[in-house]
Motif scaffolding. Sequence first.
Motif, PDB file in Angstrom:
ATOM      1  N   ARG A  74       1.022  -1.216  -0.008  1.00 12.75           N
ATOM      2  CA  ARG A  74      -0.036   0.115  -0.021  1.00 12.75           C
ATOM      3  C   ARG A  74       1.016   1.368   0.078  1.00 12.75           C
ATOM      4  O   ARG A  74       0.565   2.123  -0.546  1.00 12.75           O
ATOM      5  N   THR A  78       0.739   4.485  -2.464  1.00 12.20           N
ATOM      6  CA  THR A  78       0.554   5.796  -2.025  1.00 12.20           C
ATOM      7  C   THR A  78       1.656   6.763  -2.462  1.00 12.20           C
ATOM      8  O   THR A  78       1.606   7.994  -2.959  1.00 12.20           O
ATOM      9  N   TRP A 124      -7.312  -0.327  -3.729  1.00 14.84           N
ATOM     10  CA  TRP A 124      -6.629   0.695  -3.206  1.00 14.84           C
ATOM     11  C   TRP A 124      -5.970   1.802  -3.897  1.00 14.84           C
ATOM     12  O   TRP A 124      -5.891   2.850  -3.863  1.00 14.84           O
ATOM     13  N   GLU A 128      -6.902   5.514  -3.457  1.00 14.35           N
ATOM     14  CA  GLU A 128      -5.504   6.308  -3.150  1.00 14.35           C
ATOM     15  C   GLU A 128      -5.446   7.543  -4.503  1.00 14.35           C
ATOM     16  O   GLU A 128      -5.121   8.652  -4.014  1.00 14.35           O
ATOM     17  N   ARG A 131      -8.168  10.244  -3.465  1.00 14.73           N
ATOM     18  CA  ARG A 131      -7.980  10.861  -2.223  1.00 14.73           C
ATOM     19  C   ARG A 131      -6.677  11.922  -3.000  1.00 14.73           C
ATOM     20  O   ARG A 131      -6.833  13.142  -2.527  1.00 14.73           O
ATOM     21  N   HIS A 132      -5.966  11.574  -3.900  1.00 15.83           N
ATOM     22  CA  HIS A 132      -4.690  12.655  -4.321  1.00 15.83           C
ATOM     23  C   HIS A 132      -5.400  13.519  -5.526  1.00 15.83           C
ATOM     24  O   HIS A 132      -4.505  14.272  -6.093  1.00 15.83           O
TER      25      HIS A 132
END
Length: 396
Positions: A74, A78, A124, A128, A131-132
């Motif tokens: 993960r 990220t 994931w 991610e 989220r970014h």
Amino acid sequence: MKPSQILPCLVGVASGACTQNQHVVRNGTELSLGGEPWRPVGGNAYWLGLDENIVPPPPGEPFDARTNSSYPTRGRITEAMEIIRAMGGTMLRVHTLGSNIGNPLSLLPGNRVINEKAFETMDWVVSEARRHGVRLMVPLVDHYDYYHGGKYNFLRWAGYNLTFAENPEDPLIMEFYYNQSIVTDFKWYIERLLTHVNPLTNLTYAEDPTIFAYESGNELYGDKWGDKNCPTEWVRDIGRFVKDLAPKKLYVDGTYGINADHFAVEEVDIFSDHFYGPDVARLQEGIDLVADAGRTYFAGEYDWTGGSGDDLNEFFQVLRESPIATGDAFWSLFGRNSPNCQQWVNHTDGFTLSYGNPENSPELTSQIQLVRQHLTLVSTGEDIGSDDPLPDVPCV
Ligand SMILES: *[C@@H]1O[C@H](CO)[C@@H](O)[C@H](O)[C@H]1NC(C)=O
Ligand SMILES: *[C@@H]1O[C@H](CO)[C@@H](O)[C@H](O)[C@H]1NC(C)=O
Ligand SMILES: *[C@@H]1O[C@H](CO)[C@@H](O)[C@H](O)[C@H]1NC(C)=O
Ligand SMILES: *[C@@H]1O[C@H](CO)[C@@H](O)[C@H](O)[C@H]1NC(C)=O
Ligand SMILES: *[C@@H]1O[C@H](CO)[C@@H](O)[C@H](O)[C@H]1NC(C)=O
Ligand SMILES: *[C@@H]1O[C@H](CO)[C@@H](O)[C@H](O)[C@H]1NC(C)=O
């Protein structure tokens, strides 16, 4: 999508506006996001869904020794999002969110068999990216026979005894496009992929605007290198199938090179080409053709190292000055071997952009700075110059 399914809104890259739940849309030769012009620029990180570069992976982690496949951590995923943001990118192109086929760890280990475990890593990646504020372009299949599979798996499952290594130009390869039993198997897979609900977002991949584009495949051609012979009817058939399942997605023609016959396919939003190395004349010619056809253009892979082809900055200038929405993605992004923050991941094709690696030569570091200048110029309009120090990206 229901309001309860909408995640907290975060800041988008290009506009500074809240765009997480909005789709990238095409109008003619323009792309927009949240009502503002938007351009896809970034890199390729083919390994985000399934990797081949960590041999062996940490003890206890699933590993397919035949193909060296393992799921990336993960932290690595990220970090890739943070690197592309630090470079000014708006997107990543990720083969293994689509072409994840044919070995025991794949999403599609066998014909019409889904390995749910593989979704955990893919989910994931998507959450991610979301989220970014990073958008994803996803090829659905690959022309070749790498660890993450592609056309040849579907051919073998249908009884055609072919490998890319031994049969790269066998006319039977065309059966991937023509044999309706294989086409139906491929569509079965596409449907499972696009209707999968990501528990981290409660959205299907079809619904989530984070994946802004599905590409018919990576570097698709016929039975001769460079023939661009991906049948027009197949490009249309797959495009319609994707848009029936996911009407808001953009559809990329994954044919290797611009095949003008495919301009007849209304479903195609983006035409693309790859460059080893940069070729300013072919780039300009492709953009002109696509502009005349009223669509957008994407340089889906290019050698960023300066080791081959035309001057990279000239190549970038043509992309930036194009009258239509264009984008580009360098080949290819890697970071640290998180949670081991002292080690950078090695991929040995000669094109690894190893962001933050203290062992990068001064020449490669200045190439990375040039790429960052370009991505930032396109995404924000700001010229940071070609020798701005690369921002640190923390190990995750
Ligand atoms: C699409 O572009 C055309 C030409 O630039 C413009 O007239 C039209 O209003 C645009 N449509 C939308 C929905 O933005
Ligand atoms: C797997 O990785 C090992 C160690 O890096 C390498 O020697 C081997 O050739 C790789 N195998 C494949 C199939 O890539
Ligand atoms: C297509 O492939 C199937 C096997 O999946 C085979 O039975 C069939 O004969 C093929 N069709 C044609 C037209 O070759
Ligand atoms: C498939 O082809 C290879 C040679 O390329 C051959 O060695 C093998 O026996 C063939 N397998 C079958 C099931 O026909
Ligand atoms: C997804 O739905 C489940 C069940 O309704 C809920 O518990 C969870 O909080 C939701 N997750 C998100 C990210 O919305
Ligand atoms: C990358 O290569 C270096 C030097 O060969 C080596 O020390 C390091 O362990 C390698 N990293 C990985 C993740 O394999």
